[in-house]
Motif scaffolding. Structure first.
Motif, short mmCIF file in Angstrom:
data_model
loop_
_atom_site.label_atom_id
_atom_site.label_comp_id
_atom_site.label_asym_id
_atom_site.label_seq_id
_atom_site.Cartn_x
_atom_site.Cartn_y
_atom_site.Cartn_z
N ARG A 35 31.02 38.09 33.58
CA ARG A 35 30.40 36.77 33.41
C ARG A 35 31.41 35.76 32.88
O ARG A 35 31.23 34.56 33.07
N LEU A 36 32.47 36.24 32.23
CA LEU A 36 33.50 35.35 31.69
C LEU A 36 34.44 34.82 32.76
O LEU A 36 35.28 33.97 32.49
N GLY A 37 34.33 35.34 33.98
CA GLY A 37 35.15 34.86 35.08
C GLY A 37 35.92 35.99 35.75
O GLY A 37 35.92 37.13 35.28
N PRO A 38 36.58 35.67 36.87
CA PRO A 38 37.34 36.67 37.62
C PRO A 38 38.39 37.35 36.73
O PRO A 38 39.06 36.69 35.92
N THR A 39 38.51 38.65 36.89
CA THR A 39 39.34 39.44 35.99
C THR A 39 39.97 40.61 36.71
O THR A 39 39.33 41.23 37.56
N ARG A 40 41.19 40.94 36.35
CA ARG A 40 41.84 42.14 36.87
C ARG A 40 41.31 43.38 36.14
O ARG A 40 40.86 43.30 35.01
N ASP A 72 38.86 40.46 45.14
CA ASP A 72 39.78 39.56 45.82
C ASP A 72 41.18 40.13 45.77
O ASP A 72 41.52 40.90 44.86
N GLY A 73 42.02 39.73 46.71
CA GLY A 73 43.41 40.17 46.74
C GLY A 73 44.20 39.57 45.60
O GLY A 73 43.66 39.09 44.61
N MET A 77 47.54 31.99 42.21
CA MET A 77 48.04 31.14 41.12
C MET A 77 49.04 31.89 40.23
O MET A 77 49.58 31.33 39.32
N SER A 78 49.27 33.12 40.52
CA SER A 78 50.12 33.93 39.67
C SER A 78 51.08 34.75 40.52
O SER A 78 50.81 35.04 41.67
N THR A 79 52.19 35.11 39.93
CA THR A 79 53.12 35.98 40.63
C THR A 79 52.74 37.44 40.46
O THR A 79 53.28 38.30 41.14
N ARG A 80 51.80 37.70 39.55
CA ARG A 80 51.35 39.08 39.33
C ARG A 80 50.48 39.52 40.50
O ARG A 80 49.60 38.81 40.94
N ALA A 81 50.77 40.70 40.99
CA ALA A 81 49.98 41.24 42.10
C ALA A 81 48.79 42.01 41.55
O ALA A 81 48.74 42.36 40.39
N GLY A 82 47.86 42.25 42.40
CA GLY A 82 46.72 43.08 42.01
C GLY A 82 45.41 42.41 42.34
O GLY A 82 45.31 41.20 42.46
N ALA A 83 44.41 43.26 42.47
CA ALA A 83 43.08 42.77 42.81
C ALA A 83 42.44 42.09 41.61
O ALA A 83 42.70 42.43 40.45
N VAL A 84 41.59 41.14 41.93
CA VAL A 84 40.81 40.43 40.92
C VAL A 84 39.35 40.67 41.25
O VAL A 84 38.93 40.52 42.40
N TYR A 85 38.59 41.04 40.26
CA TYR A 85 37.16 41.30 40.42
C TYR A 85 36.38 40.11 39.89
O TYR A 85 36.73 39.52 38.88
#
Length: 120
Positions: A35-40, A72-73, A77-85
């Motif tokens: 609920r706080l927003g998209p997060t890895r 999400d892929g 906005m970041s150079t860090r790779a990884g999925a975002v939920y």
């Protein structure tokens, strides 16, 4: 109020369908954290105290399969790779509606719930 009857032990009963969304202990916690927003995933591990990596992964898989969470892929906005939920629209309606109300009810009745568990 839900119209129609909900026969005992009917597999498509609305109450059962809703209860399944909170039947795993960590699923509602993950939804609340999102609920706080998209997060890895790694950030979720930090945000949710006490959850193991394996249990979080299982919860995310269940929530993805139910359509409550989207993956999400890499973050553009970041150079860090990884999925975002993030919460799907369905997940937002559940997390910000009935789940938030259930959490508020638990907070409002915390003393009674604790007293009841001590006497049981």
């Amino acid at each position: 109020m839900i119209e129609g009857s909900c026969e005992t032990f009917v597999s498509d009963c609305q109450v059962r369908a809703a209860a399944e969304l909170i039947s795993h202990a960590w699923d509602p916690v993950v939804l609340s954290a999102l609920r706080l927003g998209p997060t890895r995933r790694k950030e979720l591990l930090t945000r949710i105290a006490g959850v193991s990596d394996k249990v979080l992964t299982e919860a995310l898989r269940r929530l993805l399969a139910r359509g409550l969470v989207l993956k999400d892929g890499a973050d553009q906005m970041s150079t860090r790779a990884g999925a975002v939920y993030r919460l799907s629209p369905l997940g937002e309606s559940f997390a910000n509606g009935p789940l938030a109300q259930l959490a508020q009810w638990a907070a409002d009745n915390q003393d009674d719930l604790i007293a009841s568990s001590v006497t049981a």
